[in-house]
Design an enzyme around this catalytic site. Structure first.
Site: not given
Length: 475
Positions: A92, A126-127, A187, A258, A268
């Site tokens: 995203g 908003d990315g 993932r 994920d 992450d």
């Protein structure tokens, strides 16, 4: 562009086809200020000769790298978030920018982004990535790599000149785009999506791609055999990473499916923290109010996530075989934990019985005394060779007790690991390099207040010294 002969691009992920990703366009940012460049890893993948201007072209404006993707790929996946299934996930605020190979071992690596703009999977977000979030990921990856954890590498951090609204830090806050170098971004959630959509042929396609690309030694001629070998290999790798987290005193914070890479690599980093002292209930995320992902629950959480992966392989393999592999995870984790304990202490193996005693004694000592977690492993690196160092440590009082005698005996039962060099300048200091939350906030404060990056760069230099000290002994 000035790539070296070590630069070996790949289009491997694109061969999966459009069922697995969406072609996207990067955001256009009003500014491009280079804040971090991982020159060490750039050299390893053949990109070390890029000028800073060329670097910004490829890792802020996302001009394609030669021989890799002409258009970025936003990967599709689902996942359990705090054990609630979410079919609306996917890249995203990031995409796969390029793939290339590691000069030293030939591994296929990804260059992927965080904060590079909206995609079809952004939902209402908003990315973007906050600058503080990018700084925190750089610190996490540098620290974990130095401590011997198999982790993604922060490759580039660029400040992008936007003001972002966030509910978990003072707003408006500064923006950034991060590029990470990872050994795959496939993932558990990548497989879960295919099961959810009943795309059993694509499960096999993804399985075969992962084995060929990342673990070719486990290839079997029949699909069932491949599925079982794959689950066993993922379990082994995840057990090693989980054990290494525990011995680093690291709390990932968001162990959703994920966020578990099938290569076993840790990646992450959001609300991560390091332990100040051994505390199984210690949590990293303020929103983890039940302690689901607390430090002491990480091994069980990893097994829960691996069970979700096994469910995705049911169209290919018998349930009984998959369950048998999952039952072996506990033994794999315990073996990995013992190995990680020896590595962190710079000790060579001396048999299973001695290793078991070492784990029990050290963990009991850390739990009973609540002494500083990282200080213990720093003080006793090299085992009995560090007896005089430990006696001069700020934590020496924790060792000058009758209760510590069996701990020392368990340490002394193991010979020092070949390569241990206590003459390294790192071991002449009194306290180890650490990354506790107060230190992270202290590093961020001058950046936020006056754009002063000196403390951040000094910390990275300190971590580099630690990495060098442990690397010689295979740590």
């Amino acid at each position: 562009m000035p790539v070296s002969e070590d630069y070996r691009p790949s289009l491997a992920h694109a061969t999966l086809g459009g069922d697995f990703f969406d072609e996207v366009q990067p955001a256009e940012f009003p500014a491009h200020i280079l804040r971090y460049r991982n020159q060490r890893w750039a050299e390893r993948v053949g990109l070390g000769a890029l000028s800073d201007a060329e670097w910004l072209d490829h890792f802020a404006r996302f001009k394609p790298l030669p021989g890799s993707f002409a258009t970025p790929l936003a990967l599709r996946y689902h996942g359990h978030q705090f054990r609630v299934y979410n079919p609306d996930l996917g890249d995203g605020r990031g995409f796969l920018h390029a793939q290339l190979h590691d000069r030293e071992d030939g591994r296929l690596l990804d260059l992927a982004t965080k904060g590079s703009g909206r995609t079809p999977w952004s939902r209402t977000a908003d990315g973007r990535l906050t600058l503080k979030g990018g700084v925190r990921e750089v610190l996490a990856t540098e620290m974990l790599e130095a401590l011997g954890v198999d982790t993604s590498k922060s490759f580039s951090l660029v400040e992008t000149g936007e003001e972002l609204a966030r509910g978990d830090e003072p707003s408006p806050t500064r923006s950034s785009v991060l590029v990470r170098l990872s050994h795959s971004h496939v993932r558990i959630g990548s497989f879960q999506r295919l099961l959810y959509l009943d795309q059993h042929d694509n499960i096999r396609t993804l399985l075969d791609h992962v084995i060929r690309s990342y673990m070719p030694d486990i290839w079997r001629d029949d699909p069932a055999g491949r599925a079982l070998a794959f689950l066993e290999e993922v379990c082994r790798r995840v057990a090693v990473t989980g054990a290494d987290w525990m011995l680093a005193g690291f709390v990932h914070g968001v162990l959703n499916t994920d966020n578990i890479n099938v290569t076993g690599e840790s990646f992450d980093y959001g609300p991560w923290r390091f332990l100040p002292e051994l505390d199984p209930a210690f949590t990293a995320a303020y929103f983890d109010q039940t302690g689901l992902y607390a430090y002491g629950r990480q091994p069980d959480t990893l097994l829960w996530n691996l069970t979700r992966l096994a469910e995705c392989l049911l169209p290919l393999a018998e349930k009984s075989g998959l369950e048998a592999i999952l039952r072996g995870f506990e033994a794999q984790f315990h073996a990995a934990f013992s190995a990680a304990m020896l590595r962190r202490l710079g000790l060579a193996p001396a048999g299973d019985e001695a290793a078991g005693a070492l784990v029990r004694m050290v963990w009991k000592h850390l739990g009973d005394t609540k002494m500083p977690f990282e200080q213990f492993f720093f003080d006793w690196f090299g085992g009995r060779l560090s007896e005089s160092r430990a006696a001069a440590s700020p934590a020496a009082g924790f060792y000058a007790t009758d209760a510590f005698e069996p701990v020392f005996a368990a340490i002394a039962a193991h010979p020092p690991r070949p390569g241990v060099n206590l003459e390294h300048p790192y071991f002449a200091r009194e306290e180890p390099c650490t990354m506790l939350i107060d230190e992270v906030e202290a590093l961020w404060a001058p950046i936020a207040d006056s754009d002063d990056w000196s403390a951040f760069h000094a910390k990275l230099a300190d971590i580099a010294v630690m990495r060098g000290a442990y690397a010689a002994a295979g740590g």
